[in-house]
Design an enzyme around this catalytic site. Structure first.
Site, PDB file in Angstrom:
ATOM      1  N   SER A 301       0.820  -1.217   0.000  1.00  0.00           N
ATOM      2  CA  SER A 301       0.000   0.000   0.000  1.00  0.00           C
ATOM      3  C   SER A 301       0.851   1.263   0.000  1.00  0.00           C
ATOM      4  CB  SER A 301      -0.957   0.003   1.196  1.00  0.00           C
ATOM      5  OG  SER A 301      -0.241  -0.010   2.428  1.00  0.00           O
ATOM      6  N   ASP A 302       1.827   1.345   0.914  1.00  0.00           N
ATOM      7  CA  ASP A 302       2.594   2.593   0.992  1.00  0.00           C
ATOM      8  C   ASP A 302       3.574   2.727  -0.173  1.00  0.00           C
ATOM      9  OD1 ASP A 302       4.179   0.561   1.968  1.00  0.00           O
ATOM     10  OD2 ASP A 302       4.761   1.579   3.811  1.00  0.00           O
ATOM     11  N   CYS A 303       4.126   1.615  -0.672  1.00  0.00           N
ATOM     12  CA  CYS A 303       4.990   1.692  -1.844  1.00  0.00           C
ATOM     13  C   CYS A 303       4.200   2.159  -3.063  1.00  0.00           C
ATOM     14  CB  CYS A 303       5.623   0.339  -2.125  1.00  0.00           C
ATOM     15  SG  CYS A 303       6.670  -0.277  -0.786  1.00  0.00           S
TER      16      CYS A 303
END
Length: 574
Positions: A301-303
């Site tokens: 998600s954050d990547c």
């Protein structure tokens, strides 16, 4: 000598993007001049002699190789800000140019920045310590399965059930192998899948493909051979690019940014997992970015959010400077992945939607991990999602506007609801309260919240300022283990954590209230820069599963650059 190879394949290897992002070491007994070999032995000997005082390697073998391959011209001498002197625009700009110039010299030809992503010794032998004791119910279950169930299942007709279950298990192993090009999700699973393929057939194609991927997990530095988690190529690249952009010196480093842009475009996942991926308990991945490279295949998600943010920033720059922007549909695909991952409480997990029960953690068998069996939400992932979606909404206001607005609002509520009484947030992927607080403030600031209009941001600033020391700030890994903020031994400073705190304070609007603490922190960064423009490797700053520290060797370059860039643009020029 060992040599780092970039974006190269080999027998039994497959790739979806011509191996862009791949990094592996090869030993060549004839490589290097006598002087270069002597220098390698010198840095190895120096590490050995100082290993109890400076425990973390400085990734010197990679730096020696890449700076030789990417020669640069002379740079000005380092700036020093004496006690009582003010930080000047000239001093900050010179420090930034020296830092970006050095860091550009260790960029690989495919656009990423190779770096160690290792740390936990149990990656080799799974020993480490009893951090998460087994509850009684778990010991009873394992005992029953071993002493009762397993003997019964080995006897006919129950053995038929066992054989069917083993076939289902190996089917999942092969599916994971094929969809990750035999990298698998990480180094621990990599070894288990490889052993399973060997047990099934020692001469199988699957086992040979596994063997060919082992070098992807090795890392060589002056402290010897380490095994990595799986590499942090995309994660580091996204942060590095944003850091360089923050300085407003983009035209000077257009070549570096163009190569970084090429890497970002080549690293986005283009397809979902194969066949009926839902039946294999996999989630959509088309449009995502992984932690490492496209071949890895696993959406994060954050990547994905940081990749989207970086690609969007590039889309606002001249193609003559940084190359053609990504197609709009690829932005839409990334947004689709991000929206699909949000939990009902508004937070974001890392890999997949949260769909298991918390009580399953009672059956965590690892002993050295906590919170490892099920997906859970993280302030870091939630913040990145907010930032990526907020920038996308600004540049593409008509696409899925209601869904994005709702997603951001719920994510903000999650961040504010998880703030601790002292004003901090616990960081799960970096050490620790400094890291979590930086992400939280970044997410809130992306939606217009600041010191003046948001109590949560104000409390965060008060927390960070309460931890500032005369020499900057430094937080121990013990904060992650014990869940109580703990200074480094001897109140030593840590440049990376000082930079995280500075980024938080600048984004929060602390400079409008009292810029003195920010000026002081910037002095620490400037005075710490080394003669060649690099920054020193200090204590480890990454962590996962509460108890395992992880070395991100690029952080010591990325975050001082980023903090100095934001300071130059938003404090000095404000």
């Amino acid at each position: 000598m060992w040599k780092l190879k970039i974006a190269e394949g080999g027998p039994w290897l497959t790739s979806v993007n011509n191996h862009v992002g791949r990094q592996h070491w090869e030993f060549d007994p004839d490589a290097g001049t006598p002087e270069e070999r002597a220098e390698v032995e010198r840095v190895r000997d120096e590490f050995t002699r100082n290993r109890f005082r400076i425990k973390q390697s400085a990734d010197l073998l990679m730096r020696m190789q890449l700076t030789k391959e990417n020669p640069r011209g002379p740079i000005p001498p380092p700036v020093k800000v004496e006690e009582g002197e003010d930080v000047t625009e000239e001093g900050v700009t010179t420090t930034l140019r020296r830092a970006i110039s050095f860091y550009s010299s260790i960029q690989a030809h495919d656009g990423h920045w190779p770096a160690e992503n290792a740390g936990p010794l149990f990656f080799f032998p799974p020993m480490e310590d009893l951090y998460y004791p087994h509850p009684l119910v778990q010991d009873m279950l394992w005992g029953f399965l071993h002493h009762v169930t397993e003997p019964v299942l080995k006897r006919w007709p129950f053995s038929m059930i066992r054989e069917k279950a083993l076939k289902v298990a190996i089917k999942h192993v092969h599916y994971e192998d094929e969809n990750s090009r035999y990298l698998t999700i990480g180094c621990v699973e990599k070894v288990l899948c490889m052993i399973a393929c060997w047990v099934e057939d020692p001469n199988s194609e699957a086992y040979k493909r596994h063997l060919a991927r082992i070098p992807d997990y090795y890392w060589i530095a002056e402290d010897g051979l380490k095994m990595q988690t799986f590499g942090c190529q995309m994660w580091d690249a996204a942060f590095t690019i944003q850091a360089i952009m923050s300085s407003n010196l983009t035209e000077e480093y257009a070549t570096t940014l163009r190569k970084g842009h090429d890497f970002v475009k080549a690293s986005q996942v283009q397809d979902n997992p194969s066949d009926d991926f839902k039946a294999m308990y996999r989630h959509i991945s088309k449009g995502a970015w992984t932690f490492a490279m496209q071949d890895h295949g696993w959406q994060v998600s954050d990547c994905t959010a940081e990749g989207l943010k970086t690609a969007l920033l590039f889309s606002q720059m001249s193609p003559d400077l940084v190359g053609e922007k990504m197609e709009t549909e690829r932005f839409y695909d990334a947004v689709n992945v991000i929206l699909s991952l949000q939990s009902s409480n508004g937070g974001f997990p890392a890999w997949e939607p949260q769909r298991a029960y918390a009580w399953l953690e009672k059956f965590n068998p690892t002993e050295f991990f906590e919170d490892t069996l099920i997906e859970r939400e993280y302030v870091e992932c939630t913040s990145s999602a907010i930032q990526g979606l907020a920038l996308f909404k600004k540049l593409h206001p008509k696409h899925r506007r209601k869904e994005i607005d709702s997603c951001i609002a719920r994510a903000i509520d999650y961040i504010e609801d998880t703030q601790l009484p002292d004003g901090s947030w616990y960081g799960c992927w970096g050490i620790c309260y400094t890291y979590g607080t930086w992400f939280a403030v970044e997410g809130l600031a992306a939606c217009g919240k600041s010191y003046r209009n948001c109590p949560s941001v104000r409390k965060a600033c008060e927390f960070l300022l309460s931890k500032q020391l005369p020499c900057g700030g430094g937080e121990s890994y013990l904060s992650s283990q014990n869940k109580v903020y703990t200074n480094l031994e001897g109140n030593r400073p840590n440049l990376v954590q000082t930079a995280w705190a500075l980024l938080s304070l600048i984004d929060a609007g602390q400079a409008e209230i009292d810029p003195t603490p920010i000026h002081h922190g910037v002095k620490v960064l400037i005075n710490s820069q080394m003669d060649d423009g690099d920054f020193p490797q200090q204590e480890i700053t990454g962590v996962f599963m509460r108890n395992c520290t992880l070395n991100y060797s690029s952080f010591r370059n990325i975050f001082p650059i980023w903090a100095l860039g934001e300071y130059r643009r938003r404090v000095l020029f404000a």
